[in-house]
Design an enzyme around this catalytic site. Structure first.
Site, PDB file in Angstrom:
ATOM      1  N   LYS B  79       0.849  -1.197   0.000  1.00 32.09           N
ATOM      2  CA  LYS B  79       0.000   0.000   0.000  1.00 32.09           C
ATOM      3  C   LYS B  79       0.883   1.245   0.000  1.00 32.09           C
ATOM      4  O   LYS B  79       1.905   1.279   0.710  1.00 32.09           O
ATOM      5  CB  LYS B  79      -0.902  -0.032   1.244  1.00 32.09           C
ATOM      6  CG  LYS B  79      -1.970   1.045   1.284  1.00 32.09           C
ATOM      7  CD  LYS B  79      -2.842   0.883   2.539  1.00 32.09           C
ATOM      8  CE  LYS B  79      -3.940   1.930   2.638  1.00 32.09           C
ATOM      9  NZ  LYS B  79      -4.763   1.773   3.848  1.00 32.09           N
ATOM     10  N   SER B 154      -9.757   1.900   3.100  1.00 32.07           N
ATOM     11  CA  SER B 154      -8.850   2.651   2.240  1.00 32.07           C
ATOM     12  C   SER B 154      -7.860   1.775   1.478  1.00 32.07           C
ATOM     13  O   SER B 154      -7.296   2.230   0.485  1.00 32.07           O
ATOM     14  CB  SER B 154      -8.076   3.661   3.083  1.00 32.07           C
ATOM     15  OG  SER B 154      -7.195   3.000   3.964  1.00 32.07           O
ATOM     16  N   SER B 178      -9.877  -0.413   7.290  1.00 34.31           N
ATOM     17  CA  SER B 178      -9.285  -0.215   5.961  1.00 34.31           C
ATOM     18  C   SER B 178      -8.647  -1.446   5.327  1.00 34.31           C
ATOM     19  O   SER B 178      -8.312  -1.421   4.147  1.00 34.31           O
ATOM     20  CB  SER B 178      -8.245   0.900   6.014  1.00 34.31           C
ATOM     21  OG  SER B 178      -8.896   2.144   5.993  1.00 34.31           O
TER      22      SER B 178
END
Lengths: 477, 497
Positions: B79, B154, B178
């Site tokens: 990420k 997210s 997330s």
């Protein structure tokens, strides 16, 4: 005009003399090319985290114990948020809610006797970087080398009533921290900074007046001047029917006046909250005990011991312990030569005069204890005259280490040849017959003159005592 | 069997057996990325050349015995808020466009040490603030099961990349759901470890007291292997904890396991199909020997407000350092410092980030601290107590991961609050610092994946992996994958064995 008293509290910041910074492994050494004593952590790069330097906590606890504070058993850090280019995270990790030390005091001496100045709290925090304006290029540059250097902020109670008390408190605080070895407290290098909170009130009133906070005070003298100046400003303001506004003021020591920086109405909201990257710390009693057990001899204890063990008068003991650097030098040189009284004599006499002349502080002295001990020994053993010793001492004071070499090179050994003494005495008596007669007639003072002349004839390298004895014998009445 | 039907551990095994080369696996993934990215946009940065170089290096390391880890040589992604030395790390924000870290996050160092092959940095909501990956400054990521829908967020890029088999696992971060919510939306297995289990050093902070790095993987065993790799105390993270790593799950016997079913998590606001699929997980676990016990989480309704106060408060401080002076975005031609700050932060941050900074700064401001921040902290303590009580009666808890399946892009565009409410089942786990896991448990009528959440007590990850693995031994939802995005129907997939 009514009579007013001033009420003063201090916020003192000291830099701790740990080897590394408070939250990373970078060195705390002063100086260095800009941004070379930094890493991703102290420059606040995204994703980095702080880890507390255990020594910082230890030093804070030691300072707390030496100032009679309670140690907060569960302490933690908080974030103080504000934007400024010298603060790369845009928050300073500090302590607001649970400072490490609370409710202490220091005792100061005042003309009215001993007095306690309360210490509200001591907390740990990180220093910020430094901005420098380049007027040539008209741009501001930032150096993060000081970022993350550990600081203690020592907040006193508003217990002081005069500039003298403030200086006495600062002196005592500095002595304590220096003796503990937690800070070198050099105002010139900024490792000790004091902000003065001052208000005035009519004598006899118990309620406090509105206070101002004075910054940019770079010496004890400036602090004393700023206090007198601010006291005058506030009393005149009140006498003229005005009111004191709560504000932060900047002292300009050259102009001898202070200027408002910001007032309470536009004070920043620092949005303090607990630092989530650092879990609260549980301070074990065993750790506190361990730190207490390691506490070095502080100033008052040392002063008493010098009198008790070395037979020094209180005045001398007080003077020698005023600065840790002087006391350290005294002890090391005394241990080397075994003549504390002589060492004290040199330090309080010639050394202090030279410091004044050279305008240096005791901790800037380059006089080596070995050299000082050697000078004392040479004199005591009659190897050099007192007069020569003064010259040798200057050499040692300026950092000279090879005392014996210096003596040899400048031929400062005491004259040992009896013939030389006899010749000098005869030469002087021939030249100064009148003074010899005067002595013989009972004028004791004339002998001093004759000794001086003989010493001069011996190039200052004679044994004055021996010369005196020879003259007395020669002019036996 | 096709390469992309393998799990990460299965691929790792074949790599170590020299049946598949690391470069071959890496090229196959890069081809899939190339084929699908036009549609999905799961990545912000694909480091194809570096990955191929790394693949050859790792192959040599496997050949000479340097790399022996079960995941050595397996292609993965990170990420874009985890710091990677020399590789741009943007947090999907214009503010950090061009920012290249000078150091590696601790988790990245651990991945390097075992011979992981990283293919790039995945898309996300800006600074991890969002539940749909729509707040990325660099464009949305689409759900591999239905390109008109969000992948969740997210960590939407990481979830989509694994679901679409662009990589075999990915790292995400979870502050309020997330990892778990996008894993649920994309039909993959995601784990938020116990707070303190995995080092946060190098994770660009959203909310420091809630953030945790964790894996998004194909199944529970893969997730367990990655969690074991990431976990451990780190001298660079004072909030990391020294705890034994979770155990690899084996077998399917769940006898003795007490599965708590919190009543409040199956009440109003929960989509009926999701409810049915998640309750079916309970039945499946029961069939494997577990017992179901009803439990209560009375503080649940207060979790979302408490979470948004605390997370935003911390974010307002964490994101203050982005002032445009040192790295990333910087406005030109401004002389005045105050104006510089204003311009940098007005133009560098997107709307959702600014909304949360304002909310958080307000909650911390003088006069409001007690009413908001302090009260939210007290709610947090009460929520942790709720869970403590539940774990007196149960070993794990079963809840939905999200109230719905993936929603269409733009569905919550004008109503951030409605999106915040989608975090109802996940935020309380972060507030309590507990481990949580989302696992695929079926599909709704539109063919969209449904995710169930298992919650454990602190450092109880082993129980989650054991239960999830037993469940996955008897189901194949985790094995199903969407057709290759952007590929014409019937076209032969890349990398067939």
């Amino acid at each position: 005009m009514a009579s007013y008293e001033m009420v003063i509290g201090l916020e003192v910041h000291v830099e701790l003399s740990t080897r590394t910074k408070i939250f990373c492994g970078c060195t705390t050494r002063f100086g260095g090319a800009p941004n070379t004593r930094t890493c991703p952590i102290c420059t606040g790069m995204p994703g980095t985290l702080p880890v507390v330097n255990r020594r910082v906590v230890e030093f804070a606890i030691a300072a707390g114990l030496a100032t009679n504070c309670e140690i907060t058993r569960r302490t933690r850090f908080d974030r103080k948020n504000y934007f400024y280019p010298d603060l790369p995270k845009a928050y300073q990790v500090s302590q607001l809610y649970l400072p490490i030390c609370r409710n202490g005091y220091l005792t100061i001496e005042t003309p009215q006797g001993e007095k306690r100045v309360g210490i509200h709290e001591i907390h740990m925090e990180e220093d910020a970087g430094k901005l420098t304006h380049d007027p040539w290029l008209d741009r501001t540059l930032v150096d993060y080398n000081r970022c993350g250097v550990p600081l203690l902020e020592i907040v006193s109670e508003p217990d002081m009533r005069s500039a003298q008390e403030v200086v006495a408190y600062l002196t005592r605080l500095r002595q304590t921290l220096q003796y503990l070895g937690v800070s070198d407290c050099k105002m010139q290098e900024g490792s000790l900074r004091a902000d003065v909170n001052l208000s005035v009130r009519p004598m006899g009133q118990t309620a406090l007046g509105t206070r101002t906070e004075m910054k940019n005070l770079n010496s004890f003298k400036a602090i004393a001047r700023a206090i007198e100046g601010e006291f005058r400003r506030q009393t005149e303001l009140i006498e003229d029917g005005g009111v004191v506004r709560q504000q932060t003021r900047r002292w300009d020591d050259n102009k001898g006046a202070s200027f408002a920086m910001r007032s309470k109405e536009n004070a920043q909201d620092y949005r303090y909250f607990p630092e989530p990257d650092l879990p609260p710390m549980e301070i074990a009693q065993a750790w506190i005990d361990e730190i207490a057990a390691r506490e070095p001899e502080l100033r008052e204890a040392k002063r008493a011991r010098y009198q008790r063990e070395m037979g020094l008068p209180d005045y001398d003991a007080a003077l020698l312990t005023e600065e840790k650097a002087t006391a350290d030098l005294f002890e090391r040189a005394s241990a080397l030569c075994g003549r504390p009284a002589d060492v004290a004599h040199w330090l309080m006499g010639d050394a202090m005069a030279l410091m004044k002349e050279r305008q240096i502080a005791p901790d800037q002295m380059t006089l080596a204890p070995e050299a000082l001990a050697r000078v004392v020994t040479l004199v005591a053993e009659g190897r050099v005259s007192r007069q020569s010793a003064k010259e040798i001492f200057v050499y040692a004071f300026d950092g000279g280490e090879d005392v014996d070499g210096y003596v040899r090179e400048h031929a400062l050994q005491m004259v040992q040849d009896d013939g030389a003494y006899a010749r000098a005495v005869e030469e002087v008596l021939a030249r100064c017959a009148k003074d010899a007669e005067s002595y013989s007639a009972g004028n004791e003072k004339a002998l001093g003159f004759l000794v001086g002349q003989t010493m001069k004839a011996l190039g200052g390298k004679g044994d004055a005592k021996k010369v005196g004895e020879m003259l007395r014998e020669r002019l036996a009445r | 069997m096709e390469l992309f039907d393998l799990t990460a551990l299965e691929l790792g095994e074949r790599i170590r057996a020299r049946e598949i080369g690391v470069e071959e696996a890496t090229r196959a993934c890069l081809s899939r990325i190339e084929a699908q990215e036009g549609t999905l946009h799961a990545f912000i940065t694909v480091t194809a050349e570096a990955a191929l170089r790394r693949a050859r290096e790792v192959q040599r390391g496997i050949d000479d015995g340097t790399y022996t880890h079960p995941l050595a040589g397996v292609p993965m992604a990170i990420k874009d808020l985890i710091s990677t030395r020399g590789v741009e790390t943007t947090c999907a924000s214009r503010m950090l466009k061009g920012y290249v870290p000078t150091y590696d996050a601790t988790v990245v160092r651990k991945l390097d040490a075992i011979g992981a092959v990283c293919l790039g940095k995945t898309n996300m909501d800006e600074f991890a603030m969002g539940s749909s990956t729509e707040s990325s400054a660099f464009g949305v990521t689409r759900n591999p099961w239905d390109a008109s829908r969000v992948p969740g967020g997210s960590s939407g890029g990481s979830a989509a990349a694994v679901a679409a088999r662009e990589v075999f696992y990915a790292l995400g971060s979870d502050t309020g759901g997330s990892i778990r919510q996008p894993a649920s939306f994309c039909g993959v297995t995601g784990v938020k470890p116990t707070y303190g289990a995995v080092s946060r050093y190098g994770l660009i902070a959203y909310a420091s007291s809630l953030d945790q790095i964790g894996p998004i993987a194909i199944d529970a065993r893969d997730a367990a292997a990655v969690t074991r790799l990431l976990a451990g105390i780190d001298p660079l993270d004072a909030t990391s904890v020294d705890a034994p790593p979770p155990a690899m799950p084996e077998g399917d016997d769940l006898s003795g396991l007490r599965v708590g079913v919190p009543r409040e998590c199956f009440a109003d606001g929960l989509n009926g199909e999701v409810r049915a699929r998640v309750l079916a997980v309970g039945d499946a676990l029961q069939a494997l020997g577990a017992t179901l016990v009803p439990v209560e989480l009375p503080m649940l309704p207060y979790a979302i407000p408490a979470y948004y106060v605390l997370a935003c408060a911390e974010a307002s401080s964490n994101l203050s350092r982005y002032d445009g002076l040192r790295y990333g975005f910087h406005p030109e031609g401004i002389e005045d410092l105050h104006e510089y700050y204003l311009t940098a932060r007005s133009e560098g941050f997107g709307a959702e980030v600014k909304r949360r900074i304002l909310l958080g700064a307000f909650a911390l401001s003088s006069g409001y601290y007690d009413a908001y921040y302090d009260k939210a902290q007290r709610v947090r303590t009460l929520i942790a107590r709720d869970f403590a009580r539940c774990f007196e009666q149960a070993d794990v808890l079963l809840t939905p991961a999200a109230p719905t399946t993936a929603y269409p892009l733009g569905a919550h565009a004008d109503d951030p609050i409605s999106m915040y409410l989608g975090d109802i089942y996940t935020v309380s786990i972060n507030l309590a610092g507990l481990p949580g896991m989302s696992l695929p448990c079926g599909f709704d009528g539109d063919g969209l994946p449904v995710g169930a959440q298992l919650i454990g007590p602190a450092f109880g990850e082993s129980r989650l992996f054991a239960a999830a693995h037993a469940y996955q031994t008897h189901t194949d939802f985790h094995r199903r994958r969407p057709p290759e995005a952007g590929a014409a129907k019937g076209a032969k997939a890349n990398g067939e064995l």
